[in-house]
Write a protein that holds these residues in place. Structure first.
Motif, short mmCIF file in Angstrom:
data_model
loop_
_atom_site.label_atom_id
_atom_site.label_comp_id
_atom_site.label_asym_id
_atom_site.label_seq_id
_atom_site.Cartn_x
_atom_site.Cartn_y
_atom_site.Cartn_z
N ALA A 151 0.63 -1.27 -0.04
CA ALA A 151 0.15 0.31 0.06
C ALA A 151 0.89 1.42 -0.17
O ALA A 151 0.61 2.21 -0.90
N ASN A 152 1.92 1.18 0.89
CA ASN A 152 2.82 2.38 0.84
C ASN A 152 3.44 2.64 -0.35
O ASN A 152 3.66 3.75 -0.89
N ALA A 153 4.15 1.52 -1.08
CA ALA A 153 4.74 1.64 -2.28
C ALA A 153 4.01 2.31 -3.42
O ALA A 153 4.15 2.86 -4.37
N CYS A 154 2.60 1.55 -3.41
CA CYS A 154 1.65 2.21 -4.55
C CYS A 154 1.22 3.74 -4.33
O CYS A 154 1.12 4.37 -5.18
N LYS A 155 1.09 4.28 -2.90
CA LYS A 155 0.93 5.67 -2.50
C LYS A 155 1.98 6.21 -3.06
O LYS A 155 1.91 7.34 -3.83
N LYS A 156 3.32 6.15 -2.92
CA LYS A 156 4.47 6.63 -3.16
C LYS A 156 4.69 6.85 -4.72
O LYS A 156 4.79 7.76 -5.43
N ALA A 157 4.18 5.73 -5.45
CA ALA A 157 4.07 5.78 -6.94
C ALA A 157 3.43 6.88 -7.58
O ALA A 157 3.57 7.55 -8.64
N LEU A 158 1.97 6.90 -6.85
CA LEU A 158 0.95 7.90 -7.47
C LEU A 158 1.59 9.24 -7.16
O LEU A 158 1.63 10.21 -7.95
N GLU A 159 2.30 9.48 -5.94
CA GLU A 159 2.64 10.76 -5.87
C GLU A 159 3.89 11.02 -6.51
O GLU A 159 4.31 12.19 -6.66
N ASP A 160 4.55 10.17 -7.16
CA ASP A 160 5.91 10.20 -7.74
C ASP A 160 5.71 10.63 -9.47
O ASP A 160 6.57 10.82 -9.94
N ARG A 161 4.50 10.30 -9.79
CA ARG A 161 4.31 10.41 -10.94
C ARG A 161 4.57 11.68 -11.93
O ARG A 161 4.73 12.81 -11.38
N ALA A 162 5.18 11.50 -13.13
CA ALA A 162 5.66 12.72 -14.06
C ALA A 162 5.60 12.42 -15.22
O ALA A 162 5.24 11.36 -15.74
N PRO A 163 5.40 13.38 -16.10
CA PRO A 163 5.28 13.15 -17.49
C PRO A 163 6.45 12.41 -18.24
O PRO A 163 7.46 12.47 -17.96
N ALA A 164 5.81 11.31 -19.12
CA ALA A 164 6.89 10.29 -19.56
C ALA A 164 6.74 9.89 -20.95
O ALA A 164 5.60 9.93 -21.66
N THR A 165 7.65 9.46 -21.63
CA THR A 165 7.62 8.67 -22.94
C THR A 165 8.18 7.32 -22.74
O THR A 165 8.84 6.97 -21.58
N MET A 166 8.07 6.58 -24.00
CA MET A 166 8.11 4.92 -23.57
C MET A 166 9.20 4.56 -24.59
O MET A 166 8.84 5.12 -25.73
N SER A 167 10.13 3.86 -24.46
CA SER A 167 10.99 3.18 -25.30
C SER A 167 10.73 1.52 -24.82
O SER A 167 10.63 1.14 -23.81
N ALA A 168 11.23 0.80 -25.78
CA ALA A 168 11.43 -0.70 -25.28
C ALA A 168 12.44 -1.48 -26.35
O ALA A 168 12.69 -0.76 -27.39
N GLY A 169 12.69 -2.76 -25.86
CA GLY A 169 13.81 -3.49 -26.73
C GLY A 169 13.82 -4.72 -25.95
O GLY A 169 13.35 -5.08 -24.74
N GLN A 170 14.43 -5.70 -26.75
CA GLN A 170 14.95 -6.97 -26.03
C GLN A 170 16.14 -7.60 -26.70
O GLN A 170 16.71 -7.29 -27.82
N ILE A 171 16.83 -8.20 -25.82
CA ILE A 171 18.22 -8.83 -26.06
C ILE A 171 18.15 -10.31 -25.76
O ILE A 171 17.46 -10.79 -25.09
#
Length: 474
Positions: A151-171
């Motif tokens: 519950a605390n980790a989830c609360k921290k994650a919501l409070e920590d949100r910031a605008p983001a872009t996404m990238s991906a890959g696999q090796i």
């Protein structure tokens, strides 16, 4: 004049209500997110290491109680909010499987306002973390720590949100992951999970595995990037019945190495690892291998690959929860009474005596007897919990069992998305192994203890592919 003014006010009020009820507002948006908002990602982590003895998961010994701590146990949440305000919380924890689900989701909802259906629980499948059974030593105390920590980790994650872009890959992590089934010089098949492997008699690996290492990175404005990653390898360096050390196994040191040698924050998930073992040598489950050295080695591959990740489109979040109806495997249950006798020895006197009794009675192993006892009590069909998440060009699948590498590869190769990120031992309490056909062909441990009939894995894989195509609009 007053009458006209009143009518104007009514019209303005109605227009205001229409604007507030627009389709761009998410039903789970707790912070006023609208369709004009930016895509956001947040990160939260909590230490949930118990400071008291606890029963350990994995290793097969019911009397395996922790006596020391070599690595801390963590839970991590990644909060993802799309431009329409839809938020999902993706949680991963250094445990063997998902437990206490109802208590965790209830606590998270109370702490964050995010509904239970938008909370995804996953694990690293760590065989040396605390057991999630209130009936075992330290279980009830650990439940409280775990529920509060998530519950605390989830609360921290919501409070920590910031605008983001996404990238991906696999090796490919070639040389670090191997199938744990081997062809022997005499033409038979064996493996660490059979209990009959003689290392110097190995001729070759029984079949091709899958060393794919997947990465999805969210690059955030003004904050550290968040990296989601997985690998098809059991976290089993400390799974021996004789090892009573509380550890995060290799995922913990791997995270530390990546975070210490780059600017990313890491959330690790178990991939399709039902038939694969972590190794830097041509042999399985060597408990003399250094889990920290392994974590560092794989972590170095990740750090080196971060610059090669390719930008992918973000978009609306699509999350689908589903079930698969699987038929129960009743093979061997006609020998229930003898299996029950062996299983009781295992519970009362531990693995060594239980396994010796099992083999003398003609069972393949004590796990063969244990599985027969379990399967005999199951209904003819069981519901297997599954989930699929899509974010723009990337999809994620969540499976509540240990998936074979062959099944994972089939789903990835037939998915309509540019990348399909596989998370097993997630979503709901585990259904243990659901092997692909090759497991049944070899009659390996994962197959002879399986709770479901042989065609289950392929049926689930097809259901995932169909669901992903529906989500993609194909």
């Amino acid at each position: 004049m007053k009458k006209i003014l009143s009518m104007v006010l009514v019209v303005l009020m109605l227009l205001g209500l229409c604007a507030c009820g627009g389709s761009g507002t998410s039903t789970n948006a707790t912070d006023g997110q609208t369709e004009n908002a930016v895509f956001q990602v947040g990160f939260g982590r909590e230490n949930i290491t118990p400071d008291f003895p606890v029963a350990l998961s994995g290793g097969g010994d019911p009397n395996r109680i922790s006596e020391s701590v070599i690595d801390y146990i963590y839970t991590t949440c990644v909060a993802i909010t799309d431009t329409a305000g839809k938020t999902v919380l993706v949680v991963t924890t250094d445990l063997q499987s998902v437990g206490f689900k109802a208590a965790i989701t209830s606590a998270v909802t109370e702490a964050t306002g995010i509904a239970a259906e938008d909370i995804i629980l996953c694990t690293t499948h760590n065989h040396s973390g605390p057991s999630q059974s209130e009936s075992k030593e330290g279980g009830a105390q650990f439940k409280s720590i775990l529920v509060e920590g998530v519950a605390n980790a989830c609360k921290k994650a919501l409070e920590d949100r910031a605008p983001a872009t996404m990238s991906a890959g696999q090796i490919k992590a070639d040389g670090y992951v191997f199938p744990r089934h081997y062809k022997m010089m005499d033409g038979t098949y064996a493996g660490s999970s059979y209990g009959n492997l003689v290392v110097d008699q190995i001729e070759s690996i029984a079949y091709e595995g899958d060393s794919t290492l997947q990465m999805v990175q969210f690059t955030r404005e003004g904050k550290k990037p968040v990296l989601l990653m997985n690998l098809g390898a059991h976290a089993t360096f400390f799974s021996s019945t004789s090892i009573k050390t509380l550890s995060s196994d290799f995922p913990g040191p791997m995270r530390e190495h990546i975070e210490g040698n780059s600017d990313v924050l890491v959330a690790y998930f178990m991939g399709a690892a039902g038939d694969q073992t972590p190794s830097t040598k041509y042999k399985p489950k060597d408990h003399n291998l250094d889990h920290r050295a392994y974590g560092k080695a794989v972590g170095t591959l990740v750090v080196d690959a971060l610059s090669s990740l390719q930008s992918v489109n973000t978009g609306e979040i699509k999350l689908v929860a589903m079930e698969h109806t699987g038929k129960t495997n009743y093979k061997g249950t006609d020998n229930y009474l003898e299996a029950k006798r062996i299983y009781d020895i295992f519970l009362e006197e531990g693995y060594s005596k239980g396994n010796a009794a099992a083999k003398s009675a003609g069972f393949i192993s004590v796990y063969d007897a244990r599985s027969i006892v379990t399967r005999a009590k199951l209904p003819k069909t069981q519901q297997i919990e599954l989930g699929a998440l899509a974010i723009g060009d990337v999809s994620f699948i969540f499976a509540s069992f240990e998936m074979f590498s062959e099944t994972g590869r089939y789903i990835r190769e037939n998915s309509p998305y540019g990348m399909t990120f596989i998370c097993t031992q997630s979503w709901a309490p585990t259904h243990d192994y659901i092997p692909s056909d090759i497991g049944f062909e070899l009659n390996c441990y994962e197959a002879y203890t399986a709770h479901f009939e042989q065609d289950t894995a392929q049926n689930i894989a097809d259901q995932f592919v169909t669901t992903l195509k529906d989500m993609k609009g194909q």
